[in-house]
Scaffold this motif. Structure first.
Motif, PDB file in Angstrom:
ATOM      1  N   MET A   1       0.844  -1.197   0.000  1.00 36.97           N
ATOM      2  CA  MET A   1       0.000   0.000   0.000  1.00 36.97           C
ATOM      3  C   MET A   1       0.875   1.241   0.000  1.00 36.97           C
ATOM      4  O   MET A   1       1.909   1.286   0.676  1.00 36.97           O
ATOM      5  N   ILE A   2       0.450   2.266  -0.738  1.00 41.22           N
ATOM      6  CA  ILE A   2       1.155   3.543  -0.753  1.00 41.22           C
ATOM      7  C   ILE A   2       0.444   4.477   0.226  1.00 41.22           C
ATOM      8  O   ILE A   2      -0.737   4.799   0.058  1.00 41.22           O
ATOM      9  N   ILE A   3       1.164   4.895   1.265  1.00 34.51           N
ATOM     10  CA  ILE A   3       0.579   5.728   2.319  1.00 34.51           C
ATOM     11  C   ILE A   3       1.273   7.081   2.352  1.00 34.51           C
ATOM     12  O   ILE A   3       2.508   7.167   2.364  1.00 34.51           O
ATOM     13  N   LEU A   4       0.464   8.133   2.353  1.00 36.94           N
ATOM     14  CA  LEU A   4       0.961   9.472   2.659  1.00 36.94           C
ATOM     15  C   LEU A   4       0.735   9.690   4.146  1.00 36.94           C
ATOM     16  O   LEU A   4      -0.397   9.605   4.626  1.00 36.94           O
ATOM     17  N   SER A   5       1.800   9.946   4.875  1.00 40.80           N
ATOM     18  CA  SER A   5       1.671  10.113   6.323  1.00 40.80           C
ATOM     19  C   SER A   5       2.172  11.486   6.745  1.00 40.80           C
ATOM     20  O   SER A   5       3.115  12.034   6.155  1.00 40.80           O
ATOM     21  N   ILE A   6       1.521  12.023   7.756  1.00 40.44           N
ATOM     22  CA  ILE A   6       1.808  13.371   8.251  1.00 40.44           C
ATOM     23  C   ILE A   6       1.826  13.325   9.772  1.00 40.44           C
ATOM     24  O   ILE A   6       0.931  12.741  10.387  1.00 40.44           O
ATOM     25  N   ASP A   7       2.837  13.941  10.364  1.00 43.94           N
ATOM     26  CA  ASP A   7       2.805  14.077  11.824  1.00 43.94           C
ATOM     27  C   ASP A   7       3.295  15.460  12.216  1.00 43.94           C
ATOM     28  O   ASP A   7       4.351  15.916  11.746  1.00 43.94           O
ATOM     29  N   THR A   8       2.541  16.129  13.066  1.00 42.01           N
ATOM     30  CA  THR A   8       2.919  17.452  13.561  1.00 42.01           C
ATOM     31  C   THR A   8       2.798  17.517  15.079  1.00 42.01           C
ATOM     32  O   THR A   8       2.557  18.567  15.651  1.00 42.01           O
ATOM     33  N   SER A   9       2.950  16.374  15.740  1.00 36.81           N
ATOM     34  CA  SER A   9       2.805  16.334  17.196  1.00 36.81           C
ATOM     35  C   SER A   9       4.024  16.901  17.914  1.00 36.81           C
ATOM     36  O   SER A   9       3.906  17.386  19.040  1.00 36.81           O
ATOM     37  N   GLN A  10       5.189  16.825  17.286  1.00 37.79           N
ATOM     38  CA  GLN A  10       6.414  17.413  17.835  1.00 37.79           C
ATOM     39  C   GLN A  10       7.039  18.206  16.687  1.00 37.79           C
ATOM     40  O   GLN A  10       6.476  19.182  16.252  1.00 37.79           O
ATOM     41  N   SER A  11       8.194  17.798  16.155  1.00 38.87           N
ATOM     42  CA  SER A  11       8.654  18.413  14.916  1.00 38.87           C
ATOM     43  C   SER A  11       7.868  17.780  13.769  1.00 38.87           C
ATOM     44  O   SER A  11       7.548  16.595  13.806  1.00 38.87           O
ATOM     45  N   ALA A  12       7.537  18.578  12.752  1.00 42.31           N
ATOM     46  CA  ALA A  12       6.634  18.124  11.696  1.00 42.31           C
ATOM     47  C   ALA A  12       7.373  17.314  10.632  1.00 42.31           C
ATOM     48  O   ALA A  12       8.545  17.560  10.337  1.00 42.31           O
ATOM     49  N   SER A  13       6.662  16.360  10.038  1.00 39.51           N
ATOM     50  CA  SER A  13       7.228  15.569   8.944  1.00 39.51           C
ATOM     51  C   SER A  13       6.115  15.062   8.047  1.00 39.51           C
ATOM     52  O   SER A  13       4.971  14.905   8.475  1.00 39.51           O
ATOM     53  N   VAL A  14       6.477  14.826   6.777  1.00 39.40           N
ATOM     54  CA  VAL A  14       5.565  14.294   5.768  1.00 39.40           C
ATOM     55  C   VAL A  14       6.326  13.226   5.004  1.00 39.40           C
ATOM     56  O   VAL A  14       7.499  13.405   4.673  1.00 39.40           O
ATOM     57  N   ALA A  15       5.674  12.093   4.718  1.00 43.72           N
ATOM     58  CA  ALA A  15       6.351  11.015   3.998  1.00 43.72           C
ATOM     59  C   ALA A  15       5.385  10.298   3.076  1.00 43.72           C
ATOM     60  O   ALA A  15       4.186  10.207   3.349  1.00 43.72           O
ATOM     61  N   LEU A  16       5.931   9.789   1.984  1.00 38.49           N
ATOM     62  CA  LEU A  16       5.209   8.911   1.073  1.00 38.49           C
ATOM     63  C   LEU A  16       5.919   7.571   1.118  1.00 38.49           C
ATOM     64  O   LEU A  16       7.117   7.481   0.819  1.00 38.49           O
ATOM     65  N   VAL A  17       5.192   6.529   1.525  1.00 40.05           N
ATOM     66  CA  VAL A  17       5.825   5.246   1.829  1.00 40.05           C
ATOM     67  C   VAL A  17       5.131   4.112   1.076  1.00 40.05           C
ATOM     68  O   VAL A  17       3.893   4.033   1.061  1.00 40.05           O
ATOM     69  N   ASP A  18       5.924   3.252   0.459  1.00 43.78           N
ATOM     70  CA  ASP A  18       5.430   1.996  -0.102  1.00 43.78           C
ATOM     71  C   ASP A  18       5.603   0.945   0.985  1.00 43.78           C
ATOM     72  O   ASP A  18       6.695   0.422   1.187  1.00 43.78           O
ATOM     73  N   THR A  19       4.537   0.658   1.721  1.00 46.72           N
ATOM     74  CA  THR A  19       4.664  -0.222   2.875  1.00 46.72           C
ATOM     75  C   THR A  19       4.885  -1.680   2.485  1.00 46.72           C
ATOM     76  O   THR A  19       5.407  -2.462   3.286  1.00 46.72           O
ATOM     77  N   ALA A  20       4.529  -2.054   1.258  1.00 46.23           N
ATOM     78  CA  ALA A  20       4.740  -3.437   0.821  1.00 46.23           C
ATOM     79  C   ALA A  20       6.226  -3.734   0.644  1.00 46.23           C
ATOM     80  O   ALA A  20       6.713  -4.796   1.037  1.00 46.23           O
TER      81      ALA A  20
END
Length: 242
Positions: A1-20
């Motif tokens: 699966m291709i997932i776009l993930s975002i986290d801004t709980s501490q320092s912010a980050s964005v990633a596009l990941v091929d989890t397979a």
């Protein structure tokens, strides 16, 4: 699966990941813990410029500062609506638990994760190292109160300056990771993995993939606030005009 993930709980980050395949296709990481608004838009543009497009958006839901969390969650919902793909929420500290689990290669035991809650407090949770599952939390407290909160939930945390006691009815915390241990190592001890500081978007994507593979339902993108926001609404003044 291709997932776009975002986290801004501490320092912010964005990633596009091929989890397979386990490939991180694109990633953007902020340099500090603030400036989430300035970071998130340009970061998303760069990550989404990749030729591979996401099938799912996953956003960290905290715990974290009120404004920072809203920035990341709102961005995730916006991408979801624009692309016509689902969006789900995951507790942000699960990202660190996932990366620790991947590095520990199946070793077990409770892992205490502590983040910066500002106001001289920490957000903290206990996860299982073998599968990154949440065991207790999340909580928010002063660093000096962390050991007592954990004791109330069946865990024992050795802290600097305290006498080492024996407790047959509490489980020892065997590992500590996160920014909280960088900031307050003199109170709650030092992290054994100083390279694991903040949740990162790519870690969040791998946790989401693990949960989906296990048949678990991911949550809604609703922020996990453990206290009231710093900013307060102005009180409504009663008019005396007739």
């Amino acid at each position: 699966m291709i997932i776009l993930s975002i986290d801004t709980s501490q320092s912010a980050s964005v990633a596009l990941v091929d989890t397979a395949s386990g490939a991180v296709l694109a990633v953007e990481q902020a340099d500090d813990q603030r400036r989430h608004v300035e970071f998130i838009g340009p970061a998303l543009v760069r990550v989404l410029a990749h030729e591979v497009q996401p099938e799912l958006v996953v956003t960290g839901i905290g715990p974290g500062p009120f404004t920072g969390l809203r920035v990341g969650i709102a961005a995730g919902i916006a991408v979801s609506q624009a692309r016509g793909i689902p969006v789900r929420g995951v507790l942000s500290q699960a990202a660190l638990a996932e990366e620790f689990c991947r590095r520990s290669e199946g070793g077990g035991g409770p892992v205490l994760i502590a983040g910066d809650a500002r106001r001289k407090e920490v957000y903290f949770s206990v996860y299982e190292a073998s599968d990154a599952s949440l065991k207790s939390g999340p909580f928010v407290a002063k660093p000096a109160e962390v050991a007592d909160v954990l004791a109330d939930h069946g865990y024992r945390l050795e802290v600097p300056g305290a006498e080492v006691g024996q407790s047959c009815d509490r489980v020892d915390i065997t590992e500590r990771i996160g920014r909280g241990f960088v900031l307050y190592d003199d109170v709650i001890g030092a992290s054994g993995h100083p390279e694991l500081v903040d949740p990162r978007a790519e870690f969040l994507a791998f946790f989401a993939a693990r949960s989906i593979a296990a048949g678990e339902e991911l949550g809604e993108p609703v922020p996990e606030y453990l206290r009231e926001p710093d900013a307060k609404s102005a009180p409504v003044r009663k008019s005396h005009l007739k």
